[in-house]
Design an enzyme around this catalytic site. Structure first.
Site, PDB file in Angstrom:
ATOM      1  N   HIS A  67       0.950  -1.190  -0.033  1.00 29.05           N
ATOM      2  CA  HIS A  67       0.048  -0.054   0.175  1.00 29.05           C
ATOM      3  C   HIS A  67       0.843   1.397  -0.164  1.00 29.05           C
ATOM      4  O   HIS A  67       0.562   2.310  -0.526  1.00 29.05           O
ATOM      5  CB  HIS A  67      -0.980   0.017   1.245  1.00 29.05           C
ATOM      6  CG  HIS A  67      -1.832  -1.097   1.246  1.00 29.05           C
ATOM      7  ND1 HIS A  67      -2.548  -1.606   2.636  1.00 29.05           N
ATOM      8  CD2 HIS A  67      -2.115  -1.919   0.436  1.00 29.05           C
ATOM      9  CE1 HIS A  67      -3.124  -2.624   2.150  1.00 29.05           C
ATOM     10  NE2 HIS A  67      -3.044  -2.889   0.941  1.00 29.05           N
ATOM     11  N   HIS A  86      -9.164  -2.058  -5.205  1.00 31.24           N
ATOM     12  CA  HIS A  86      -7.953  -2.410  -4.009  1.00 31.24           C
ATOM     13  C   HIS A  86      -6.932  -3.451  -4.777  1.00 31.24           C
ATOM     14  O   HIS A  86      -6.041  -3.170  -4.613  1.00 31.24           O
ATOM     15  CB  HIS A  86      -8.736  -2.896  -2.693  1.00 31.24           C
ATOM     16  CG  HIS A  86      -7.564  -3.136  -1.824  1.00 31.24           C
ATOM     17  ND1 HIS A  86      -6.869  -1.940  -0.980  1.00 31.24           N
ATOM     18  CD2 HIS A  86      -6.622  -4.194  -1.607  1.00 31.24           C
ATOM     19  CE1 HIS A  86      -6.036  -2.513  -0.377  1.00 31.24           C
ATOM     20  NE2 HIS A  86      -5.708  -3.751  -0.650  1.00 31.24           N
ATOM     21  N   ASP A  90      -3.281  -2.669  -5.146  1.00 31.63           N
ATOM     22  CA  ASP A  90      -2.299  -3.605  -4.844  1.00 31.63           C
ATOM     23  C   ASP A  90      -1.278  -3.757  -5.915  1.00 31.63           C
ATOM     24  O   ASP A  90      -0.043  -4.105  -5.866  1.00 31.63           O
ATOM     25  CB  ASP A  90      -2.932  -5.094  -4.511  1.00 31.63           C
ATOM     26  CG  ASP A  90      -3.356  -5.105  -2.916  1.00 31.63           C
ATOM     27  OD1 ASP A  90      -2.693  -4.418  -2.084  1.00 31.63           O
ATOM     28  OD2 ASP A  90      -4.198  -6.007  -2.633  1.00 31.63           O
ATOM     29  N   HIS A 147      -0.606 -11.043  -4.976  1.00 27.18           N
ATOM     30  CA  HIS A 147       0.874 -10.515  -4.913  1.00 27.18           C
ATOM     31  C   HIS A 147       1.857 -11.263  -5.641  1.00 27.18           C
ATOM     32  O   HIS A 147       2.826 -11.227  -6.167  1.00 27.18           O
ATOM     33  CB  HIS A 147       1.117 -10.343  -3.349  1.00 27.18           C
ATOM     34  CG  HIS A 147       0.216  -9.359  -2.819  1.00 27.18           C
ATOM     35  ND1 HIS A 147       0.155  -8.080  -3.214  1.00 27.18           N
ATOM     36  CD2 HIS A 147      -0.622  -9.504  -1.746  1.00 27.18           C
ATOM     37  CE1 HIS A 147      -0.552  -7.333  -2.341  1.00 27.18           C
ATOM     38  NE2 HIS A 147      -1.211  -8.180  -1.450  1.00 27.18           N
TER      39      HIS A 147
END
EC number: 3.5.1.108
Length: 303
Positions: A78, A237, A241, A264
């Site tokens: 973030h 979001h 990310d 991720h």
């Protein structure tokens, strides 16, 4: 000339680690040209520096963690997204623990900190990575890809089989030539399912998680009283990310990222795949004022 950027002033904040639940002191300091984003574990003696670089990403379980010589910094995505969105190239990030504080679960508080510190343009051209050809990585029905694009664009699709998501937009495409990262993306919070929380806490994860720093979803609804900040906050979001994960390449991108159910881990694999294929990208700068740059950043506001 598009110049490299750092902070005008040092700024500090305190928060809790999402996974550790521990109090963390965060200090952002200006850094010289060509430093990049460097995390500094000031609680260790001697202090350990870890550059925000895709090759140092070692753990992608529910967050992006960097490690070097056995020393770790977790949940960097973030803050990295805020640096990317505001075009910050060089900064030292000092931490008193192994995790960046979660703040409110979005990049918004970090954007506020950076803007409060002030942004300083530096005496060297900003370097961009331009995508020259398509790169794709796929895994278990998920995919992430880079495509050439004269600007910076992020498209994302999520697919959750859950009553809450039946009424939510699960795709987003954000072209940053026409869309503000600060207004449209930075405030999107991380989200989690109540049913997963017990399992996570048994693994010493999400110990600092609460309704103050995440959107929490039970079997039927969003638990947070205030609801959502954007109608497509969940997928936004994921865009946030991805922007943070891609900034581990070390430079802002000129190109398009497309993610389908990517996380991720896959984002990092894509970065590594790109770096390994040197004919797929090039470093470019915009030193001549007559060149029309495909990316522009807001003029630094006075702190």
């Amino acid at each position: 000339m598009i110049r490299q950027r750092t902070l005008k002033n040092t700024i500090r904040a305190t928060g809790v680690g999402l996974h550790s639940g521990e109090k963390v002191y965060l200090t952002l300091r200006p850094a010289p040209v060509n430093t990049g984003i460097v995390f500094v574990r000031t609680d260790l003696d001697p202090v350990v520096q870890i550059a925000a670089n895709a090759e140092y990403v070692t753990d992608t379980t529910l967050c992006t963690a960097l490690s070097r010589d056995g020393v770790k910094v977790a949940t960097v995505e973030h803050l990295m997204s805020a640096f990317a969105g505001l075009g910050i190239d060089n900064v030292f990030v000092e931490l008193s623990a192994a995790e960046v504080p979660i703040m409110d679960g979005s990049a918004g508080p970090f954007v506020f900190l950076i803007q409060s510190a002030g942004i300083a343009e530096q005496g060297a051209p900003k370097k961009f990575i331009r995508i020259k050809r398509e790169i794709v990585v796929e895994e278990d029905g998920k995919e992430a890809r880079f495509l050439p694009h004269n600007g910076f664009k992020v498209a994302f699709a999520i697919d959750f089989d859950h009553p809450v998501f039946a009424h939510q937009k699960q795709t987003a495409s954000v072209d940053f030539s026409t869309t503000s990262f600060v207004k449209e993306v930075s405030r999107a919070r991380t989200f989690g399912f109540m049913r997963d929380l017990e399992h996570l806490r048994a693994q010493n994860l999400a110990l600092g998680g609460s309704l103050d720093n995440a959107i929490v979803v039970d079997d039927y609804r969003i638990v947070n009283e205030g609801g959502l900040r954007y109608e497509d906050e969940f997928v936004k979001h994921k865009v946030l990310d991805a922007i943070g994960d891609l900034y581990q390449l070390g430079h802002s991108l000129i190109g398009e990222f497309r993610g389908v159910k990517s996380g991720h881990g896959l984002n990092n694999k894509l970065c590594r795949a790109l770096m390994a294929q040197q004919d797929a990208w090039e470093i470019v700068t915009f030193e001549d004022d007559t060149q029309t740059a495909p990316i522009s950043y807001a003029a630094p506001a006075l702190a």
